[in-house]
Design an enzyme around this catalytic site. Structure first.
Site, short mmCIF file in Angstrom:
data_model
loop_
_atom_site.label_atom_id
_atom_site.label_comp_id
_atom_site.label_asym_id
_atom_site.label_seq_id
_atom_site.Cartn_x
_atom_site.Cartn_y
_atom_site.Cartn_z
CG ASP A 234 -2.10 1.20 1.43
OD1 ASP A 234 -2.36 1.46 0.20
OD2 ASP A 234 -2.82 0.69 1.85
CG ASP B 153 -2.21 3.95 -3.76
OD1 ASP B 153 -3.62 2.57 -4.50
OD2 ASP B 153 -2.61 3.55 -2.29
CD GLU B 154 -5.37 -1.15 -1.83
OE1 GLU B 154 -5.92 -2.36 -0.91
OE2 GLU B 154 -5.58 -0.68 -2.41
#
Length: 359
Positions: free
Chosen positions: A10, A108-109
């Protein structure tokens, strides 16, 4: 399936961190990733905010004008998704060095199954440390890492000590980890569910563990089934490398064509209401809204806005986003013969309502 090792990566305040990297003078100041509403006539939607701005209540998917009211000293900056996607690709290239079993949920994850990885490494902690260090070296950005034997716990672990966190939850550690976890931290327990939990005396994982499956289903319906298993660290979902991107949308063709902003917005409101109704029926929410416009000359253009929080399903919020997208399209006075709105990046409402502390 307790012999698996799953890493959840994350990125910390991804968009905002990129903006601060590009312009170091922004560090230490409240930063909102959006177009400045003072320059757009009040229009615009927040993609994310840094940790400082979030202290004022600014969050993803709210209108930029509301963000300005909450934080008058905020700096608004938006360099564009081309830059954000390029950085995300750098990060994914690092992932692929270790495994191709990668399930991405946003730029982003991602979840990585490293049980049988490309390098034959047997220590998931070493893999996680290397990934975190390489991301820092290549992008100059930090991320939080969670490692466990299933996706639910890996996500909980990555969220446990942000930013730049690193948490491992083994089979042996899981009961104690979940017992002390505040009920607000359990995936899917949103703001509307928390008061009901408190009324039932459920304040943390240990309290949740005391209720039977039937009791939880009685109070929370199908979500009770998930809660019962999450309290016990059970989650058999695989990391799906070829995860299908689902969508729900509506579109309408017009004759005669639409040729004014007022009429276009009226029709978008009607279409948005239908999409929201369909989304509600399916008990879904999503992170990306797509606007489709076909002009009188049959030129068809699509624009999308992606957020790290799930988009709030109400008409005004959809219209705020579509209005922002329209500003980057040819003028509607040219004649519009088709309008469409689609929500993608869907997950179940009971699923992980990831209000990412990044955005």
């Amino acid at each position: 399936m307790n012999n698996r090792w799953i890493i959840h990566v994350d990125m910390d305040a991804f968009y905002a961190s990129i903006e601060e990297r590009e312009d170091p003078s922004l560090k230490g100041k409240p930063l909102v990733v959006a177009k400045d509403p003072r320059k757009t006539g009040g229009r615009g939607v927040v993609s994310t905010a840094n940790y400082i701005a979030r202290r004022y209540g600014v969050h993803s998917a709210m209108s930029s004008s509301e963000a300005l009211k909450l934080c008058p000293k905020a700096i608004f900056r938006f360099s564009g998704f081309q830059l954000y996607r390029a950085v995300s690709q750098q990060i994914h290239n690092i992932f692929h060095h270790y495994t191709d079993t990668i399930e991405s949920y946003a730029l982003d994850e991602a979840y990585l199954d490293v049980t049988n990885n490309k390098l034959g490494m047997t220590d998931p902690v070493q893999i996680g440390r290397e990934i975190q260090q390489k991301i820092k070296q290549v992008t100059r950005l930090t991320c939080s890492i969670g490692i466990s034997y299933n996706k639910f716990l890996a996500k909980e672990a990555s969220d446990y000590t942000k930013p730049a966190g690193f948490t491992i939850v083994s089979v042996e550690d899981a009961p104690a980890f979940l017992a002390q976890l505040p009920i607000e931290k359990f995936r899917g327990v949103g703001k509307k569910t928390v008061p009901k939990m408190k009324e039932l005396g459920i304040n943390d994982g240990s309290d949740l563990l005391k209720l039977s499956e039937l009791d939880l289903m009685k109070h929370f319906g199908k979500f009770g089934y998930s809660l019962y298993r999450r309290a016990r660290g059970i989650d058999e979902r695989p990391v799906e490398a070829s995860r299908v991107r689902k969508s729900i949308g509506r579109e309408r063709t017009f004759g005669p064509v639409l040729d004014s902003e007022v009429v276009v917005n009226t029709q978008l409101r009607l279409i948005a209401a239908k999409v929201i109704k369909d989304v509600a029926k399916q008990h879904k929410h999503g992170k990306t809204l797509v606007l489709k416009v076909r002009y009188q000359d049959f030129q068809t253009v699509t624009k999308r806005a992606t957020f790290l929080d799930y988009i709030e399903n109400n008409v005004d919020n959809y219209l705020e986003i579509t209005s922002e997208l329209l500003t980057n399209l040819p003028p509607v006075e040219a004649g519009v013969r088709l309008l469409g709105i689609t929500l993608t990046g869907l997950d179940d409402l009971n699923y992980e309502n990831l209000a990412l502390n990044l955005f």
